[in-house]
Scaffold this motif. Sequence first.
Motif, PDB file in Angstrom:
ATOM      1  N   MET A 251       0.814  -1.313   0.082  1.00 15.55           N
ATOM      2  CA  MET A 251       0.064  -0.071   0.160  1.00 15.55           C
ATOM      3  C   MET A 251       0.599   1.322   0.008  1.00 15.55           C
ATOM      4  SD  MET A 251      -2.721   1.644  -0.045  1.00 15.55           S
ATOM      5  CE  MET A 251      -4.048   0.663   0.028  1.00 15.55           C
ATOM      6  N   SER A 252       1.856   1.185   0.850  1.00 15.96           N
ATOM      7  CA  SER A 252       2.818   2.535   0.670  1.00 15.96           C
ATOM      8  C   SER A 252       3.373   2.802  -0.416  1.00 15.96           C
ATOM      9  CB  SER A 252       4.028   2.222   1.748  1.00 15.96           C
ATOM     10  OG  SER A 252       3.668   2.594   3.297  1.00 15.96           O
ATOM     11  N   GLN A 253       3.703   1.703  -1.106  1.00 10.80           N
ATOM     12  CA  GLN A 253       4.252   1.742  -2.307  1.00 10.80           C
ATOM     13  C   GLN A 253       3.467   2.305  -3.377  1.00 10.80           C
ATOM     14  OE1 GLN A 253       7.616   1.378  -3.089  1.00 10.80           O
ATOM     15  NE2 GLN A 253       7.393   2.070  -5.051  1.00 10.80           N
ATOM     16  N   GLU A 254       2.066   2.064  -3.227  1.00  9.57           N
ATOM     17  CA  GLU A 254       1.181   2.804  -4.146  1.00  9.57           C
ATOM     18  C   GLU A 254       0.840   4.082  -3.926  1.00  9.57           C
ATOM     19  OE1 GLU A 254      -3.613   2.276  -4.952  1.00  9.57           O
ATOM     20  OE2 GLU A 254      -2.741   0.532  -4.326  1.00  9.57           O
ATOM     21  N   ILE A 255       1.017   4.574  -2.598  1.00  8.50           N
ATOM     22  CA  ILE A 255       0.688   5.839  -2.089  1.00  8.50           C
ATOM     23  C   ILE A 255       2.027   6.813  -2.672  1.00  8.50           C
ATOM     24  CG2 ILE A 255       0.803   7.635  -0.222  1.00  8.50           C
ATOM     25  CD1 ILE A 255      -1.731   5.610  -0.419  1.00  8.50           C
ATOM     26  N   LEU A 256       3.217   6.182  -2.587  1.00  7.51           N
ATOM     27  CA  LEU A 256       4.381   6.948  -3.255  1.00  7.51           C
ATOM     28  C   LEU A 256       4.483   7.003  -4.645  1.00  7.51           C
ATOM     29  CD1 LEU A 256       7.147   7.817  -2.142  1.00  7.51           C
ATOM     30  CD2 LEU A 256       8.456   5.429  -2.545  1.00  7.51           C
ATOM     31  N   GLU A 257       3.931   6.218  -5.059  1.00  2.00           N
ATOM     32  CA  GLU A 257       3.811   6.106  -6.722  1.00  2.00           C
ATOM     33  C   GLU A 257       2.636   7.425  -7.167  1.00  2.00           C
ATOM     34  OE1 GLU A 257       2.852   2.308  -8.281  1.00  2.00           O
ATOM     35  OE2 GLU A 257       5.193   1.484  -7.811  1.00  2.00           O
ATOM     36  N   ILE A 258       1.764   7.482  -6.347  1.00  2.00           N
ATOM     37  CA  ILE A 258       0.713   8.527  -6.660  1.00  2.00           C
ATOM     38  C   ILE A 258       1.456   9.898  -6.451  1.00  2.00           C
ATOM     39  CG2 ILE A 258      -1.485   9.565  -5.814  1.00  2.00           C
ATOM     40  CD1 ILE A 258      -2.557   6.711  -5.274  1.00  2.00           C
ATOM     41  N   LEU A 259       2.139   9.929  -5.255  1.00  2.00           N
ATOM     42  CA  LEU A 259       2.811  11.316  -4.910  1.00  2.00           C
ATOM     43  C   LEU A 259       3.931  11.579  -6.099  1.00  2.00           C
ATOM     44  CD1 LEU A 259       3.785  11.010  -1.166  1.00  2.00           C
ATOM     45  CD2 LEU A 259       1.981  12.066  -2.236  1.00  2.00           C
ATOM     46  N   LYS A 260       4.313  10.464  -6.729  1.00  2.00           N
ATOM     47  CA  LYS A 260       5.575  10.830  -7.821  1.00  2.00           C
ATOM     48  C   LYS A 260       4.778  11.198  -9.055  1.00  2.00           C
ATOM     49  CE  LYS A 260       9.478   8.287  -5.812  1.00  2.00           C
ATOM     50  NZ  LYS A 260      10.420   7.234  -5.533  1.00  2.00           N
ATOM     51  N   GLU A 261       3.957  10.407  -9.419  1.00  2.00           N
ATOM     52  CA  GLU A 261       3.161  10.597 -10.809  1.00  2.00           C
ATOM     53  C   GLU A 261       2.335  12.060 -10.762  1.00  2.00           C
ATOM     54  OE1 GLU A 261       0.595   7.108 -11.002  1.00  2.00           O
ATOM     55  OE2 GLU A 261      -1.089   8.315 -10.278  1.00  2.00           O
ATOM     56  N   THR A 262       2.083  12.498  -9.570  1.00  2.00           N
ATOM     57  CA  THR A 262       1.557  14.016  -9.430  1.00  2.00           C
ATOM     58  C   THR A 262       2.585  14.977  -9.376  1.00  2.00           C
ATOM     59  OG1 THR A 262       0.891  13.691  -7.189  1.00  2.00           O
ATOM     60  CG2 THR A 262      -0.682  12.851  -8.854  1.00  2.00           C
TER      61      THR A 262
ATOM     62  N   ILE B 219       1.502   7.232   4.667  1.00  2.00           N
ATOM     63  CA  ILE B 219       2.772   6.657   4.210  1.00  2.00           C
ATOM     64  C   ILE B 219       3.604   7.469   5.320  1.00  2.00           C
ATOM     65  CG2 ILE B 219       2.977   8.568   2.522  1.00  2.00           C
ATOM     66  CD1 ILE B 219       4.756   6.456   0.980  1.00  2.00           C
ATOM     67  N   LYS B 220       4.552   6.432   5.690  1.00  2.00           N
ATOM     68  CA  LYS B 220       5.638   6.841   6.423  1.00  2.00           C
ATOM     69  C   LYS B 220       6.987   7.045   5.861  1.00  2.00           C
ATOM     70  CE  LYS B 220       7.729   7.090  10.807  1.00  2.00           C
ATOM     71  NZ  LYS B 220       8.606   8.468  10.510  1.00  2.00           N
ATOM     72  N   LEU B 221       7.542   8.418   5.673  1.00  2.00           N
ATOM     73  CA  LEU B 221       8.747   8.740   4.758  1.00  2.00           C
ATOM     74  C   LEU B 221      10.201   8.735   5.577  1.00  2.00           C
ATOM     75  CD1 LEU B 221       6.865  10.832   2.194  1.00  2.00           C
ATOM     76  CD2 LEU B 221       7.720   8.531   1.957  1.00  2.00           C
ATOM     77  N   GLU B 222      11.095   8.084   5.109  1.00  2.00           N
ATOM     78  CA  GLU B 222      12.610   8.384   5.721  1.00  2.00           C
ATOM     79  C   GLU B 222      13.177   9.253   5.084  1.00  2.00           C
ATOM     80  OE1 GLU B 222      14.534   4.763   6.483  1.00  2.00           O
ATOM     81  OE2 GLU B 222      12.865   3.896   7.401  1.00  2.00           O
ATOM     82  N   ILE B 223      12.876  10.764   5.365  1.00  2.00           N
ATOM     83  CA  ILE B 223      13.492  11.793   4.876  1.00  2.00           C
ATOM     84  C   ILE B 223      14.207  12.509   5.763  1.00  2.00           C
ATOM     85  CG2 ILE B 223      13.115  13.866   3.200  1.00  2.00           C
ATOM     86  CD1 ILE B 223      10.525  12.672   2.311  1.00  2.00           C
ATOM     87  N   THR B 224      15.535  13.016   5.511  1.00  2.00           N
ATOM     88  CA  THR B 224      16.244  13.701   6.641  1.00  2.00           C
ATOM     89  C   THR B 224      16.052  15.265   6.584  1.00  2.00           C
ATOM     90  OG1 THR B 224      17.974  12.040   6.172  1.00  2.00           O
ATOM     91  CG2 THR B 224      18.639  14.077   7.303  1.00  2.00           C
ATOM     92  N   ALA B 225      15.815  15.802   7.640  1.00  2.00           N
ATOM     93  CA  ALA B 225      15.782  17.378   7.796  1.00  2.00           C
ATOM     94  C   ALA B 225      16.994  17.619   8.572  1.00  2.00           C
ATOM     95  CB  ALA B 225      14.552  17.653   8.390  1.00  2.00           C
TER      96      ALA B 225
END
Length: 191
Positions: free
Chosen positions: A1-12, A160-166
């Motif tokens: 499911m997370s992969q599908e959400i990430l794909e939607i974020l990328k395609e938009t 979705i949980k994202l590992e992004i550094t700040a």
Amino acid sequence: MSQEILEILKETDAFLEGHFLLSSGKHSDQYVQCAKVLRFPDKAAKVLAPVVEQLKTLDIDKVVGPAMGGVIVSYEIGRQLGKESIFTERKDGEMQLRRGFEIKPGEKVIITEDVVTTGKSTIETKKVLEALGAEVLGVACIADRRAPGVEIDMPIYSSIKLEITAWDAKDCPVCKAGKIQLVKPGSRGNA
Ligand SMILES: O=P(O)(O)OC[C@H]1O[C@H](OP(=O)(O)OP(=O)(O)O)[C@H](O)[C@@H]1O
Ligand SMILES: O=C(O)c1cc(=O)[nH]c(=O)[nH]1
């Protein structure tokens, strides 16, 4: 499911790479511009469905999103849950409930956000709602990009949980490399 959400974020084009000044004042090389995905009602419904699923067992009276990022999220979560959706907004720098929106004492509320990074905006919104008598059950967001160990004093539900550094500005490797100009996509003045 997370992969599908990430794909939607990328395609938009909601998932951005570059050099970003975040609302908290931190810097990052990645940014989720949720406005890009929320411009499509069908995609907004899809990216919020997983978090709505987690909320279904809760006894919620209202969903409340801080403007700007939380407003469309609040509307869509409210629509999927069949609950009233309202928003808070800043006036003269202070988060407030305006426009005749009401919180009755003891009402159970879910805060909505597009992204949670440090939780600062969520905590500020919680204080405003509690001062009006709400019982805040937690925050629901599209993307939880908190760094490990960043806790806030309420449950966090996300699609979705994202590992992004700040980074703190002084430690930002993108600043040090000096090649990409810093941009500030959000609307809040930094603390
Ligand atoms: O967890 P935090 O560190 O508080 O960061 C996340 C907050 O930052 C962004 O809003 P921003 O302040 O950029 O304002 P906007 O929603 O009006 O663009 C986002 O919409 C969250 O509200
Ligand atoms: O921390 C923020 O300000 C922030 C990060 C992010 O990825 N997206 C966003 O809208 N805000």
